[in-house]
Motif scaffolding. Structure first.
Motif, PDB file in Angstrom:
ATOM      1  N   LEU A  79       0.813  -1.200   0.000  1.00  0.00           N
ATOM      2  CA  LEU A  79       0.000   0.000   0.000  1.00  0.00           C
ATOM      3  C   LEU A  79       0.856   1.264   0.000  1.00  0.00           C
ATOM      4  CD1 LEU A  79      -2.984   0.430  -0.143  1.00  0.00           C
ATOM      5  CD2 LEU A  79      -2.991   0.854   2.286  1.00  0.00           C
ATOM      6  N   SER A  80       2.054   1.186   0.580  1.00  0.00           N
ATOM      7  CA  SER A  80       2.951   2.346   0.531  1.00  0.00           C
ATOM      8  C   SER A  80       3.376   2.632  -0.910  1.00  0.00           C
ATOM      9  CB  SER A  80       4.169   2.131   1.413  1.00  0.00           C
ATOM     10  OG  SER A  80       4.974   1.092   0.919  1.00  0.00           O
ATOM     11  N   LEU A  81       3.555   1.586  -1.686  1.00  0.00           N
ATOM     12  CA  LEU A  81       3.875   1.791  -3.106  1.00  0.00           C
ATOM     13  C   LEU A  81       2.704   2.422  -3.846  1.00  0.00           C
ATOM     14  CD1 LEU A  81       5.668  -1.579  -3.887  1.00  0.00           C
ATOM     15  CD2 LEU A  81       6.705   0.662  -3.553  1.00  0.00           C
ATOM     16  N   MET A  82       1.494   2.001  -3.496  1.00  0.00           N
ATOM     17  CA  MET A  82       0.312   2.561  -4.149  1.00  0.00           C
ATOM     18  C   MET A  82       0.166   4.044  -3.808  1.00  0.00           C
ATOM     19  SD  MET A  82      -3.612   1.301  -4.064  1.00  0.00           S
ATOM     20  CE  MET A  82      -4.031   2.052  -2.518  1.00  0.00           C
ATOM     21  N   ILE A  83       0.402   4.397  -2.567  1.00  0.00           N
ATOM     22  CA  ILE A  83       0.298   5.805  -2.181  1.00  0.00           C
ATOM     23  C   ILE A  83       1.384   6.627  -2.869  1.00  0.00           C
ATOM     24  CG2 ILE A  83       0.540   7.382  -0.228  1.00  0.00           C
ATOM     25  CD1 ILE A  83      -1.032   5.399   1.418  1.00  0.00           C
ATOM     26  N   SER A  84       2.591   6.073  -2.970  1.00  0.00           N
ATOM     27  CA  SER A  84       3.662   6.774  -3.692  1.00  0.00           C
ATOM     28  C   SER A  84       3.292   6.985  -5.150  1.00  0.00           C
ATOM     29  CB  SER A  84       4.957   5.981  -3.616  1.00  0.00           C
ATOM     30  OG  SER A  84       5.448   5.930  -2.334  1.00  0.00           O
ATOM     31  N   CYS A  85       2.702   5.973  -5.771  1.00  0.00           N
ATOM     32  CA  CYS A  85       2.284   6.103  -7.176  1.00  0.00           C
ATOM     33  C   CYS A  85       1.165   7.116  -7.335  1.00  0.00           C
ATOM     34  CB  CYS A  85       1.842   4.747  -7.717  1.00  0.00           C
ATOM     35  SG  CYS A  85       3.195   3.610  -7.959  1.00  0.00           S
ATOM     36  N   MET A  86       0.238   7.154  -6.388  1.00  0.00           N
ATOM     37  CA  MET A  86      -0.857   8.129  -6.478  1.00  0.00           C
ATOM     38  C   MET A  86      -0.339   9.555  -6.338  1.00  0.00           C
ATOM     39  SD  MET A  86      -3.967   6.129  -4.473  1.00  0.00           S
ATOM     40  CE  MET A  86      -4.101   7.454  -3.372  1.00  0.00           C
ATOM     41  N   ILE A  87       0.569   9.772  -5.403  1.00  0.00           N
ATOM     42  CA  ILE A  87       1.132  11.113  -5.233  1.00  0.00           C
ATOM     43  C   ILE A  87       1.946  11.500  -6.466  1.00  0.00           C
ATOM     44  CG2 ILE A  87       2.751  12.496  -3.884  1.00  0.00           C
ATOM     45  CD1 ILE A  87       1.952  10.857  -1.443  1.00  0.00           C
ATOM     46  N   SER A  88       2.730  10.557  -6.994  1.00  0.00           N
ATOM     47  CA  SER A  88       3.558  10.846  -8.173  1.00  0.00           C
ATOM     48  C   SER A  88       2.705  11.169  -9.388  1.00  0.00           C
ATOM     49  CB  SER A  88       4.465   9.664  -8.477  1.00  0.00           C
ATOM     50  OG  SER A  88       5.308   9.402  -7.403  1.00  0.00           O
ATOM     51  N   SER A  89       1.678  10.376  -9.608  1.00  0.00           N
ATOM     52  CA  SER A  89       0.828  10.632 -10.779  1.00  0.00           C
ATOM     53  C   SER A  89       0.062  11.934 -10.625  1.00  0.00           C
ATOM     54  CB  SER A  89      -0.124   9.470 -11.010  1.00  0.00           C
ATOM     55  OG  SER A  89      -1.039   9.354  -9.939  1.00  0.00           O
ATOM     56  N   SER A  90      -0.361  12.262  -9.427  1.00  0.00           N
ATOM     57  CA  SER A  90      -1.026  13.535  -9.208  1.00  0.00           C
ATOM     58  C   SER A  90      -0.066  14.698  -9.424  1.00  0.00           C
ATOM     59  CB  SER A  90      -1.588  13.588  -7.797  1.00  0.00           C
ATOM     60  OG  SER A  90      -2.057  14.874  -7.495  1.00  0.00           O
ATOM     61  N   PHE A  91       1.164  14.536  -8.976  1.00  0.00           N
ATOM     62  CA  PHE A  91       2.169  15.584  -9.145  1.00  0.00           C
ATOM     63  C   PHE A  91       2.441  15.845 -10.628  1.00  0.00           C
ATOM     64  CE2 PHE A  91       6.735  16.641  -9.544  1.00  0.00           C
ATOM     65  CZ  PHE A  91       6.724  17.863  -8.903  1.00  0.00           C
ATOM     66  N   ILE A  92       2.599  14.777 -11.401  1.00  0.00           N
ATOM     67  CA  ILE A  92       2.859  14.925 -12.835  1.00  0.00           C
ATOM     68  C   ILE A  92       1.630  15.473 -13.557  1.00  0.00           C
ATOM     69  CG2 ILE A  92       3.471  13.679 -14.950  1.00  0.00           C
ATOM     70  CD1 ILE A  92       5.787  13.948 -12.969  1.00  0.00           C
ATOM     71  N   ASN A  93       0.449  15.008 -13.153  1.00  0.00           N
ATOM     72  CA  ASN A  93      -0.779  15.451 -13.806  1.00  0.00           C
ATOM     73  C   ASN A  93      -1.064  16.922 -13.524  1.00  0.00           C
ATOM     74  OD1 ASN A  93      -3.126  15.170 -15.338  1.00  0.00           O
ATOM     75  ND2 ASN A  93      -4.339  14.728 -13.517  1.00  0.00           N
ATOM     76  N   GLU A  94      -0.757  17.402 -12.339  1.00  0.00           N
ATOM     77  CA  GLU A  94      -0.991  18.802 -12.007  1.00  0.00           C
ATOM     78  C   GLU A  94      -0.177  19.741 -12.891  1.00  0.00           C
ATOM     79  OE1 GLU A  94      -0.128  19.311  -7.880  1.00  0.00           O
ATOM     80  OE2 GLU A  94      -2.037  18.464  -7.225  1.00  0.00           O
ATOM     81  N   GLU A  95       1.042  19.363 -13.208  1.00  0.00           N
ATOM     82  CA  GLU A  95       1.861  20.251 -14.037  1.00  0.00           C
ATOM     83  C   GLU A  95       1.367  20.281 -15.478  1.00  0.00           C
ATOM     84  OE1 GLU A  95       5.615  17.507 -15.443  1.00  0.00           O
ATOM     85  OE2 GLU A  95       5.868  18.908 -13.802  1.00  0.00           O
ATOM     86  N   GLN A  96       0.740  19.224 -15.932  1.00  0.00           N
ATOM     87  CA  GLN A  96       0.198  19.236 -17.288  1.00  0.00           C
ATOM     88  C   GLN A  96      -1.153  19.940 -17.329  1.00  0.00           C
ATOM     89  OE1 GLN A  96       0.221  15.147 -18.511  1.00  0.00           O
ATOM     90  NE2 GLN A  96       2.437  15.103 -18.752  1.00  0.00           N
ATOM     91  N   ALA A  97      -1.893  19.880 -16.243  1.00  0.00           N
ATOM     92  CA  ALA A  97      -3.227  20.480 -16.219  1.00  0.00           C
ATOM     93  C   ALA A  97      -3.179  22.002 -16.180  1.00  0.00           C
ATOM     94  CB  ALA A  97      -4.010  19.957 -15.023  1.00  0.00           C
ATOM     95  N   ASN A  98      -2.222  22.570 -15.479  1.00  0.00           N
ATOM     96  CA  ASN A  98      -2.201  24.027 -15.350  1.00  0.00           C
ATOM     97  C   ASN A  98      -1.197  24.710 -16.281  1.00  0.00           C
ATOM     98  OD1 ASN A  98       0.241  23.529 -14.106  1.00  0.00           O
ATOM     99  ND2 ASN A  98      -0.488  24.018 -12.042  1.00  0.00           N
ATOM    100  N   GLY A  99      -0.577  23.980 -17.185  1.00  0.00           N
ATOM    101  CA  GLY A  99       0.311  24.574 -18.169  1.00  0.00           C
ATOM    102  C   GLY A  99       1.727  24.822 -17.685  1.00  0.00           C
ATOM    103  N   TYR A 100       2.067  24.331 -16.540  1.00  0.00           N
ATOM    104  CA  TYR A 100       3.416  24.530 -15.990  1.00  0.00           C
ATOM    105  C   TYR A 100       4.461  23.890 -16.894  1.00  0.00           C
ATOM    106  CZ  TYR A 100       7.373  23.811 -12.833  1.00  0.00           C
ATOM    107  OH  TYR A 100       8.612  23.780 -12.270  1.00  0.00           O
ATOM    108  N   PHE A 101       4.164  22.711 -17.379  1.00  0.00           N
ATOM    109  CA  PHE A 101       5.134  21.980 -18.198  1.00  0.00           C
ATOM    110  C   PHE A 101       5.399  22.695 -19.524  1.00  0.00           C
ATOM    111  CE2 PHE A 101       6.417  18.607 -21.156  1.00  0.00           C
ATOM    112  CZ  PHE A 101       7.524  18.138 -20.469  1.00  0.00           C
ATOM    113  N   LYS A 102       4.355  23.261 -20.133  1.00  0.00           N
ATOM    114  CA  LYS A 102       4.543  23.963 -21.402  1.00  0.00           C
ATOM    115  C   LYS A 102       5.437  25.187 -21.225  1.00  0.00           C
ATOM    116  CE  LYS A 102       0.176  24.371 -22.401  1.00  0.00           C
ATOM    117  NZ  LYS A 102      -1.068  24.760 -23.078  1.00  0.00           N
TER     118      LYS A 102
END
Length: 160
Positions: A79-102
């Protein structure tokens, strides 16, 4: 390169999902060990009626003697791996959603620096989630398994 790592680290620390994930990891590891300890205290009170709790069979030796390192390894499950994956995917998704990555991708000369920065940030996520799991399991074991707790098997913990 260092500026990219600083920017990603700053965004990570300010992220609400990161803080929520760390809190969930602490609470979950604490609750699992606390439940095992509480049920262990109930088994002697039930006497012969304890057959319904046989799903705890791997943990019954915890009520006589258990190493803190065994408790920590049990609490830091998949479950610790699952929580790490959820935080990581949210972190990456947030930068694509608000245009930070562009905005950042156009400024960087070598795109591999972006990958290394994300790799460093995700390794920080994994390490902090693991540390919060260890803290929750340690606190619960000191509170609920303090009479049977030992500090043996440190070598098995470091090489696990």
């Amino acid at each position: 390169m260092l500026n990219l790592i600083k920017m990603d680290s700053y965004r990570l620390v300010k992220s609400k999902f990161y803080k929520l994930g760390l809190l969930i990891s602490f609470i979950f590891s604490f609750a699992v060990i606390a439940a095992i300890g509480a049920i262990g205290k109930l088994i002697p009170l039930l006497g012969d009626d304890a057959e319904g709790i046989m799903f705890l069979l791997p943990y019954t030796d915890w009520f006589t003697e258990v190493s803190i390192f065994t408790v920590i390894l049990t609490a830091t499950s998949y479950l610790s791996l699952m929580i790490s994956c959820m935080i990581s995917s949210s972190f990456i998704n947030e930068e694509q959603a608000n245009g930070y990555f562009k905005n950042i991708a156009g400024q960087v000369k070598d795109k591999s620096m972006l990958i290394l920065s994300k790799f460093f940030t995700i390794s920080v996520i994994s390490l902090t989630v693991l540390l919060f799991y260890v803290a929750g399991a340690s606190l619960a074991s000191f509170l609920f398994l303090n009479k049977t707790l030992t500090f043996d098997n440190a070598g098995g913990f470091t090489f696990a």
